[in-house]
Design a protein around this motif. Structure first.
Motif, PDB file in Angstrom:
ATOM      1  N   PHE A 148       0.819  -1.207   0.000  1.00  0.00           N
ATOM      2  CA  PHE A 148       0.000   0.000   0.000  1.00  0.00           C
ATOM      3  C   PHE A 148       0.852   1.256   0.000  1.00  0.00           C
ATOM      4  O   PHE A 148       0.526   2.249  -0.660  1.00  0.00           O
ATOM      5  CB  PHE A 148      -0.931   0.014   1.215  1.00  0.00           C
ATOM      6  N   GLY A 149       1.970   1.202   0.737  1.00  0.00           N
ATOM      7  CA  GLY A 149       2.870   2.349   0.745  1.00  0.00           C
ATOM      8  C   GLY A 149       3.442   2.633  -0.634  1.00  0.00           C
ATOM      9  O   GLY A 149       3.564   3.800  -1.042  1.00  0.00           O
ATOM     10  N   GLU A 150       3.793   1.574  -1.363  1.00  0.00           N
ATOM     11  CA  GLU A 150       4.295   1.740  -2.727  1.00  0.00           C
ATOM     12  C   GLU A 150       3.221   2.329  -3.634  1.00  0.00           C
ATOM     13  O   GLU A 150       3.488   3.216  -4.447  1.00  0.00           O
ATOM     14  CB  GLU A 150       4.760   0.385  -3.276  1.00  0.00           C
ATOM     15  N   PHE A 151       1.998   1.803  -3.492  1.00  0.00           N
ATOM     16  CA  PHE A 151       0.910   2.331  -4.306  1.00  0.00           C
ATOM     17  C   PHE A 151       0.679   3.810  -4.015  1.00  0.00           C
ATOM     18  O   PHE A 151       0.546   4.619  -4.935  1.00  0.00           O
ATOM     19  CB  PHE A 151      -0.379   1.544  -4.033  1.00  0.00           C
ATOM     20  N   TRP A 152       0.635   4.187  -2.731  1.00  0.00           N
ATOM     21  CA  TRP A 152       0.359   5.579  -2.379  1.00  0.00           C
ATOM     22  C   TRP A 152       1.498   6.491  -2.851  1.00  0.00           C
ATOM     23  O   TRP A 152       1.246   7.621  -3.281  1.00  0.00           O
ATOM     24  CB  TRP A 152       0.157   5.701  -0.882  1.00  0.00           C
ATOM     25  N   ARG A 153       2.720   6.006  -2.787  1.00  0.00           N
ATOM     26  CA  ARG A 153       3.850   6.811  -3.241  1.00  0.00           C
ATOM     27  C   ARG A 153       3.736   7.145  -4.719  1.00  0.00           C
ATOM     28  O   ARG A 153       4.026   8.263  -5.149  1.00  0.00           O
ATOM     29  CB  ARG A 153       5.164   6.063  -2.974  1.00  0.00           C
ATOM     30  N   ARG A 154       3.244   6.182  -5.500  1.00  0.00           N
ATOM     31  CA  ARG A 154       3.081   6.433  -6.936  1.00  0.00           C
ATOM     32  C   ARG A 154       1.802   7.212  -7.223  1.00  0.00           C
ATOM     33  O   ARG A 154       1.782   8.075  -8.099  1.00  0.00           O
ATOM     34  CB  ARG A 154       3.068   5.107  -7.695  1.00  0.00           C
ATOM     35  N   PHE A 155       0.743   6.907  -6.482  1.00  0.00           N
ATOM     36  CA  PHE A 155      -0.542   7.547  -6.771  1.00  0.00           C
ATOM     37  C   PHE A 155      -0.514   9.034  -6.442  1.00  0.00           C
ATOM     38  O   PHE A 155      -1.122   9.842  -7.150  1.00  0.00           O
ATOM     39  CB  PHE A 155      -1.651   6.854  -5.989  1.00  0.00           C
ATOM     40  N   ARG A 204      -1.429  14.239  -9.783  1.00  0.00           N
ATOM     41  CA  ARG A 204      -2.111  15.391  -9.195  1.00  0.00           C
ATOM     42  C   ARG A 204      -3.566  15.488  -9.650  1.00  0.00           C
ATOM     43  O   ARG A 204      -4.457  15.789  -8.850  1.00  0.00           O
ATOM     44  CB  ARG A 204      -1.358  16.673  -9.559  1.00  0.00           C
ATOM     45  N   VAL A 205      -3.798  15.245 -10.926  1.00  0.00           N
ATOM     46  CA  VAL A 205      -5.166  15.329 -11.439  1.00  0.00           C
ATOM     47  C   VAL A 205      -6.053  14.271 -10.786  1.00  0.00           C
ATOM     48  O   VAL A 205      -7.199  14.542 -10.398  1.00  0.00           O
ATOM     49  CB  VAL A 205      -5.182  15.182 -12.974  1.00  0.00           C
ATOM     50  N   ALA A 206      -5.523  13.058 -10.627  1.00  0.00           N
ATOM     51  CA  ALA A 206      -6.293  11.991  -9.997  1.00  0.00           C
ATOM     52  C   ALA A 206      -6.565  12.308  -8.530  1.00  0.00           C
ATOM     53  O   ALA A 206      -7.641  11.983  -8.007  1.00  0.00           O
ATOM     54  CB  ALA A 206      -5.548  10.667 -10.120  1.00  0.00           C
ATOM     55  N   LEU A 207      -5.617  12.950  -7.857  1.00  0.00           N
ATOM     56  CA  LEU A 207      -5.831  13.333  -6.467  1.00  0.00           C
ATOM     57  C   LEU A 207      -6.960  14.348  -6.342  1.00  0.00           C
ATOM     58  O   LEU A 207      -7.812  14.255  -5.450  1.00  0.00           O
ATOM     59  CB  LEU A 207      -4.543  13.909  -5.872  1.00  0.00           C
ATOM     60  N   VAL A 208      -6.979  15.324  -7.248  1.00  0.00           N
ATOM     61  CA  VAL A 208      -8.054  16.317  -7.237  1.00  0.00           C
ATOM     62  C   VAL A 208      -9.393  15.631  -7.518  1.00  0.00           C
ATOM     63  O   VAL A 208     -10.406  15.925  -6.863  1.00  0.00           O
ATOM     64  CB  VAL A 208      -7.780  17.427  -8.263  1.00  0.00           C
ATOM     65  N   ALA A 209      -9.400  14.716  -8.499  1.00  0.00           N
ATOM     66  CA  ALA A 209     -10.629  13.990  -8.824  1.00  0.00           C
ATOM     67  C   ALA A 209     -11.097  13.161  -7.635  1.00  0.00           C
ATOM     68  O   ALA A 209     -12.292  13.131  -7.310  1.00  0.00           O
ATOM     69  CB  ALA A 209     -10.407  13.099 -10.037  1.00  0.00           C
ATOM     70  N   GLY A 210     -10.156  12.504  -6.964  1.00  0.00           N
ATOM     71  CA  GLY A 210     -10.515  11.729  -5.778  1.00  0.00           C
ATOM     72  C   GLY A 210     -11.063  12.607  -4.668  1.00  0.00           C
ATOM     73  O   GLY A 210     -12.016  12.229  -3.974  1.00  0.00           O
ATOM     74  N   LEU A 233      -9.937   9.565 -11.891  1.00  0.00           N
ATOM     75  CA  LEU A 233      -9.441   8.720 -10.803  1.00  0.00           C
ATOM     76  C   LEU A 233      -9.018   7.359 -11.335  1.00  0.00           C
ATOM     77  O   LEU A 233      -7.979   6.818 -10.927  1.00  0.00           O
ATOM     78  CB  LEU A 233     -10.528   8.560  -9.742  1.00  0.00           C
ATOM     79  N   GLY A 234      -9.801   6.798 -12.242  1.00  0.00           N
ATOM     80  CA  GLY A 234      -9.435   5.513 -12.833  1.00  0.00           C
ATOM     81  C   GLY A 234      -8.127   5.580 -13.593  1.00  0.00           C
ATOM     82  O   GLY A 234      -7.303   4.660 -13.518  1.00  0.00           O
ATOM     83  N   ASP A 235      -7.903   6.669 -14.328  1.00  0.00           N
ATOM     84  CA  ASP A 235      -6.632   6.837 -15.035  1.00  0.00           C
ATOM     85  C   ASP A 235      -5.463   6.896 -14.057  1.00  0.00           C
ATOM     86  O   ASP A 235      -4.399   6.304 -14.298  1.00  0.00           O
ATOM     87  CB  ASP A 235      -6.666   8.108 -15.884  1.00  0.00           C
ATOM     88  N   GLY A 236      -5.653   7.616 -12.942  1.00  0.00           N
ATOM     89  CA  GLY A 236      -4.595   7.693 -11.948  1.00  0.00           C
ATOM     90  C   GLY A 236      -4.316   6.357 -11.293  1.00  0.00           C
ATOM     91  O   GLY A 236      -3.151   5.995 -11.056  1.00  0.00           O
ATOM     92  N   LEU A 237      -5.366   5.609 -10.990  1.00  0.00           N
ATOM     93  CA  LEU A 237      -5.175   4.276 -10.409  1.00  0.00           C
ATOM     94  C   LEU A 237      -4.461   3.350 -11.383  1.00  0.00           C
ATOM     95  O   LEU A 237      -3.603   2.555 -10.980  1.00  0.00           O
ATOM     96  CB  LEU A 237      -6.537   3.688 -10.027  1.00  0.00           C
ATOM     97  N   ARG A 238      -4.806   3.453 -12.654  1.00  0.00           N
ATOM     98  CA  ARG A 238      -4.131   2.618 -13.655  1.00  0.00           C
ATOM     99  C   ARG A 238      -2.640   2.927 -13.699  1.00  0.00           C
ATOM    100  O   ARG A 238      -1.805   2.019 -13.720  1.00  0.00           O
ATOM    101  CB  ARG A 238      -4.754   2.875 -15.028  1.00  0.00           C
ATOM    102  N   ASP A 239      -2.292   4.208 -13.701  1.00  0.00           N
ATOM    103  CA  ASP A 239      -0.884   4.580 -13.751  1.00  0.00           C
ATOM    104  C   ASP A 239      -0.133   4.124 -12.505  1.00  0.00           C
ATOM    105  O   ASP A 239       1.061   3.809 -12.573  1.00  0.00           O
ATOM    106  CB  ASP A 239      -0.748   6.098 -13.901  1.00  0.00           C
ATOM    107  N   ALA A 240      -0.814   4.088 -11.358  1.00  0.00           N
ATOM    108  CA  ALA A 240      -0.155   3.698 -10.122  1.00  0.00           C
ATOM    109  C   ALA A 240      -0.067   2.191  -9.948  1.00  0.00           C
ATOM    110  O   ALA A 240       0.845   1.694  -9.282  1.00  0.00           O
ATOM    111  CB  ALA A 240      -0.897   4.296  -8.924  1.00  0.00           C
ATOM    112  N   LEU A 241      -0.998   1.439 -10.549  1.00  0.00           N
ATOM    113  CA  LEU A 241      -1.057   0.003 -10.323  1.00  0.00           C
ATOM    114  C   LEU A 241      -0.490  -0.827 -11.453  1.00  0.00           C
ATOM    115  O   LEU A 241      -0.110  -1.972 -11.256  1.00  0.00           O
ATOM    116  CB  LEU A 241      -2.521  -0.426 -10.099  1.00  0.00           C
TER     117      LEU A 241
END
Length: 284
Positions: free
Chosen positions: A9-16, A20-26, A270-278
Motif C-alpha cells: 500500500f505504501g508503494e501504491f500511495w507513493r506512486r498515486f 495530481r489530477v487523480a488526487l483532485v478527482a478523488g 481517478l481511474g486513469d490515476g489508479l491505472r498509472d499507479a497500479l
C-alpha cells in the motif's frame, strides 16, 4: 542506516500521490460522497418541499441554484440526488464485479468446455451496446431504480469476466501457482489465494472507470422515463423535468447536467490515476 520497509500500500500511495489530477478527482468524489451522506444536514430544504410562491425562480440568495416548476430548491435536490446516483453506481458496479469476477476466475482457471460455454455467454451480452442492453433489461423487469441497478450490473458482468479471465489464464501458468499446485493446494484455494490477488489491480481500475459509466447510464435511463420515478431527485430525472423549460428556466437542466459531468469526469480521471499507479508495465 536502516532500510525503510515498504508495504504494497505504501508503494501504491507513493506512486498515486504523484498523479495530481487523480488526487483532485478523488478529492471531489470524497466531497460528493460526504455531501450525499450529510444531505439531511446540509441541504437547505427538503428535496420534495414545494414553494408555490417561488416557482421557476433563477439563482438567488434564498435559492442558490434556483427553483423548479413546483418551487422546489434545485440545490437541495442535487445534494439529495447524489445519494441516489452514487447508490446506483456503487451497487450496480459491486454486483457486476462480484458475478463477473467469479465467472472470469472459474473460466480462466478451469479452461476447456467450461471456458468455452461461459465466454460464449459473455460474447452474447457484449454483442449489445451497454445502454441498449440496460434498456432491454429494464423493459423486461419494469421501470424503477432497483431494476436500473440490475440492468447496469448485467452489462457490467461480461467486461469484468473477460478482464479477470485474461489475467487468470496468464497467472495460472506462473511459477508460484505451479509450485502451489505441486504441493497439493486445492483448486479453490489456488483461485482465491494465488490467482485472484493478481487480478485485483486491473479489476480496481476498471471498477473506478465503470462507476462513472454506471452513473451516466442511470441518468440516461431516468431521462427517458425508465429509471427513478417522480418526485425522486435523481439527476437524470431532474434533466428530464427541466427540458420542458429550456429557454425559460435553463438552470433546471444546467446544474444537474454539471453535476453529472463533474462526477463522471472525476471517476474517469481517478481511474486513469489508479491505472498509472497500479499497472506494472507502465511503471517499467
Amino acid at each position: 542506516m536502516s532500510d525503510t520497509i515498504r508495504t504494497p500500500f505504501g508503494e501504491f500511495w507513493r506512486r498515486f500521490k504523484r498523479q495530481r489530477v487523480a488526487l483532485v478527482a478523488g478529492g471531489l468524489i470524497v466531497l460528493v460522497i460526504l455531501a450525499a451522506i450529510a444531505a439531511p444536514l446540509i441541504a437547505p430544504y427538503a428535496p420534495a418541499e414545494p414553494d408555490y410562491n417561488s416557482i421557476l425562480e433563477g439563482p438567488s440568495a434564498a435559492h442558490f441554484l434556483g427553483t423548479d416548476a413546483y418551487g422546489r430548491d434545485v440545490l437541495s435536490r442535487i445534494i439529495w440526488g447524489a445519494q441516489v446516483s452514487l447508490t446506483v453506481g456503487f451497487l450496480s458496479v459491486a454486483l457486476g464485479l462480484l458475478v463477473g469476477v467469479a465467472l472470469g476466475l472459474v473460466s480462466g482457471f478451469l479452461g476447456g468446455w467450461v471456458d468455452s460455454i461461459l465466454m460464449r455467454l459473455m460474447d452474447v451480452l457484449l454483442a449489445f451496446p451497454g445502454i441498449v442492453l440496460a434498456i432491454g433489461v429494464v423493459a423486461v423487469l419494469g421501470p424503477g431504480i432497483d431494476n436500473v441497478i440490475y440492468a447496469i450490473a448485467v452489462f457490467s458482468v461480461p467486461v469484468f469476466a473477460r478482464l479477470v479471465r485474461g489475467s487468470a489464464l496468464a497467472l495460472k501458468q506462473s511459477l508460484y501457482v505451479q509450485a502451489a499446485r505441486t504441493i497439493g493446494v486445492r483448486a479453490p484455494a489456488l483461485m482465491l489465494r494465488h490467482i485472484l490477488p493478481g487480478c485485483l489491480p486491473a479489476v480496481i481500475v476498471y471498477a473506478s472507470l465503470r462507476l462513472g459509466t454506471s452513473i451516466l447510464t442511470a441518468a440516461s435511463l431516468s431521462f427517458i422515463g425508465l429509471g427513478a420515478r417522480p418526485p425522486s431527485p435523481e439527476w437524470g430525472a431532474m434533466l428530464a423535468d427541466g427540458r420542458s423549460y429550456l429557454g425559460v428556466a435553463d438552470h433546471l437542466t444546467l446544474f444537474p447536467g454539471i453535476a453529472i459531468f463533474l462526477v463522471v469526469l472525476a471517476f474517469n480521471l481517478l481511474g486513469d490515476g489508479l491505472r498509472d499507479a497500479l499497472d506494472q508495465k507502465l511503471r517499467t
